[in-house]
Write an enzyme that holds these catalytic residues in place. Structure first.
Site, short mmCIF file in Angstrom:
data_model
loop_
_atom_site.label_atom_id
_atom_site.label_comp_id
_atom_site.label_asym_id
_atom_site.label_seq_id
_atom_site.Cartn_x
_atom_site.Cartn_y
_atom_site.Cartn_z
N VAL A 16 0.82 -1.22 0.00
CA VAL A 16 0.00 0.00 0.00
C VAL A 16 0.85 1.27 0.00
CG1 VAL A 16 -2.12 -0.93 1.03
CG2 VAL A 16 -0.30 -0.11 2.52
N GLU A 114 -10.73 -2.93 18.03
CA GLU A 114 -9.64 -3.86 18.33
C GLU A 114 -9.03 -3.48 19.67
OE1 GLU A 114 -7.21 -5.43 15.11
OE2 GLU A 114 -8.07 -3.93 13.80
N HIS A 229 2.64 -10.36 17.78
CA HIS A 229 1.18 -10.41 17.85
C HIS A 229 0.76 -11.55 18.77
CE1 HIS A 229 -3.03 -10.48 16.82
NE2 HIS A 229 -2.87 -9.36 16.15
N ARG A 270 -1.22 -4.92 22.57
CA ARG A 270 -0.68 -6.20 22.11
C ARG A 270 0.50 -6.71 22.94
NH1 ARG A 270 -1.08 -5.29 15.58
NH2 ARG A 270 -3.33 -5.57 15.61
N HIS A 331 5.28 -9.85 14.24
CA HIS A 331 4.18 -9.34 13.42
C HIS A 331 4.48 -8.01 12.74
CE1 HIS A 331 0.15 -8.71 12.08
NE2 HIS A 331 -0.04 -7.66 12.84
N ARG A 366 2.70 -0.58 18.30
CA ARG A 366 1.67 -0.05 17.40
C ARG A 366 0.26 -0.35 17.89
NH1 ARG A 366 -1.03 -2.44 12.65
NH2 ARG A 366 0.04 -4.39 13.09
N SER A 371 -1.46 0.87 11.03
CA SER A 371 -0.33 0.86 10.08
C SER A 371 -0.74 1.06 8.63
CB SER A 371 0.51 -0.40 10.23
OG SER A 371 -0.28 -1.52 10.08
#
Ligand SMILES: Cc1cc2nc3c(=O)[nH]c(=O)nc-3n(C[C@H](O)[C@H](O)[C@H](O)COP(=O)(O)OP(=O)(O)OC[C@H]3O[C@@H](n4cnc5c(N)ncnc54)[C@H](O)[C@@H]3O)c2cc1C
Length: 402
Positions: A16, A114, A229, A270, A331, A366, A371
């Site tokens: 991306v 999340e 993760h 996380r 991750h 993060r 991201s």
């Protein structure tokens, strides 16, 4: 023999970050993009949970605080503010490009939640949000006459002249050496998961941009900030670890030990959840713990997590009937090539965007679904800076000539 190519901008990486840089540059610039393997092999295609957005101005303080708290307040404040303020325009642009985010019956965007988010603010498309965004961006880039994409072509070095980047060296699958000269170079080569035995990342992602930056004394930042993760499907088979998105826990899935007891608040950041799972594994002398979907309604599992459901079935687990075994795995990489607010590295005309860069948004850890957004926001800023510098240079040149 080395083949020499000449472009206005060369971009290493077609996730991306690379794609959005190319799309954000004017369409009269000749752009070359490189992909180390095929175009589907990038982490952007794997993103499940979604992409964050500022729901409305009242959400700013909460979104800012959630990002900072997850990052242990080591985030660069300016970068976080830039990202949050730009988020609405990015989502609006993605919708205009044709990305099919989930909507409510009244046509408004549906949001999921999340871990470490104080409220739902994540746009999603089933549990394959990354594939939806990346294939949409790719289809637009592939329609552009000014962009050439070379697959199976890996950047091996940058070309440096007088402390300035003037292009990159690359090698094709059949061993052909390329020297690609361009006034501006963008490194968008993703994360470092390929360097780990257990990772959710594609194994081809080996931090090449970081290695090259180091060799040219380009500043790096927080190379030790690596996110593990907490919930990947436990498997004894070799290969990429399969992620069970954090949005599963956002929708009510709970983490259990071998006695069927909960031992951690599943919606903590996380790194905290990972640490609790690793401690419990050590305590129990176990190779994994469990994730149970028993409190997630079947309709939500089938509508929101079809990909996770079918992948677990392939591995022999029906998550509608039984808890699935989970284990933490590498991750995401919060560190990387140091960049400023416009994604510029410490070398002139060399930019870094996406996971390979470190603009400080994520701090030490993060926040989930930040991201994809960060990659897009700072890719666009790189494109804008490249064009501004070019325009300034051309007008100075014209003024000097006349
Ligand atoms: C399983 C999984 C789930 C995720 N879920 C989410 C989520 O829900 N929300 C979210 O925000 N983020 C999520 N992430 C993180 C997010 O997907 C990535 O951080 C983001 O997509 C990175 O984009 P990128 O463009 O920087 O890198 P990538 O998409 O990984 O692209 C890297 C590109 O660089 C190329 N490349 C690498 N080395 C070279 C080289 N030497 N020369 C030329 N090309 C090279 C590759 O071929 C590839 O095209 C997830 C990640 C994973 C692994």
């Amino acid at each position: 023999m080395t083949r020499k190519l000449y472009y206005d901008v060369v971009i290493a990486g077609c996730g991306v970050a690379g794609l959005y840089t190319a799309l954000s540059l004017p369409h009269d610039r000749k752009i070359l993009m490189l992909s180390k393997e095929d175009l589907a092999s990038c982490d952007s295609m794997l993103a499940q949970g979604g992409i964050c957005v500022l729901r409305d101005e009242n959400d700013f303080d909460a979104y800012f605080e959630d990002t900072m708290r997850a990052g242990h307040y080591e985030n660069r404040v300016e970068s976080v503010e830039i990202m949050i303020h730009a988020s609405r325009d990015i989502i609006t642009h993605l919708l205009a490009l044709g990305v099919r985010f989930e909507k409510n019956e009244d046509g408004s965007l549906a949001y999921t939640r999340e871990g470490a988010h104080s409220k739902p603010r994540i746009c999603f498309h089933k549990d394959i949000t990354g594939e939806e965004i990346t294939t949409t961006l790719l289809s637009h880039v592939q329609k552009l006459d000014n962009v050439t994409i070379l697959e199976y072509t890996a950047m091996t070095d940058i070309i440096e002249e007088n402390d300035t980047c003037v292009g990159i060296k690359a090698v094709s699958k059949d061993g052909k050496q390329l020297e690609i000269y361009a006034p501006d170079t963008v490194m968008a080569t993703g994360g470092i998961g390929g360097l780990y035995r257990h990772s959710t990342n594609f194994s081809l992602l080996t931090g090449d941009a970081c290695r090259i930056a180091k060799e040219h004394h380009v500043a790096l930042e927080h190379m030790d900030y690596v996110q593990i993760h907490p919930t990947c499907l436990y498997s004894t088979k070799p290969g990429r670890s399969f992620l069970i998105s954090e949005s599963a826990r956002g929708e009510g899935a709970v983490i259990l030990n071998h006695k069927g007891e909960r031992f951690v608040d599943e919606l903590l950041p996380r790194d905290v959840v990972t640490e609790a799972i690793l401690k419990e594994m050590e305590k129990e002398g176990a190779a994994h713990e469990f994730l149970s979907f028993e409190h997630v309604p079947e309709t939500i599992v089938r509508a929101h997590f079809p990909n996770i459901y079918s992948r677990c079935l392939e591995e022999g687990y029906d998550l509608l009937k039984e808890p699935i075994p989970i284990v933490p795995a590498q991750h995401y990489f919060m560190g990387g090539v140091h960049v400023d607010r416009d994604s510029q590295t410490t070398m002139a005309h060399l930019y870094a965007v996406g996971e390979t860069s470190c603009n400080g948004v994520h701090g030490k850890n993060r926040l989930a679904s930040n991201s994809l957004l960060e990659s897009l926001v700072f890719a666009k800023r790189a494109a804008e800076k490249i064009m501004k510098e070019r325009t300034d240079y051309e007008s100075n040149y014209n003024a000097a000539c006349c």
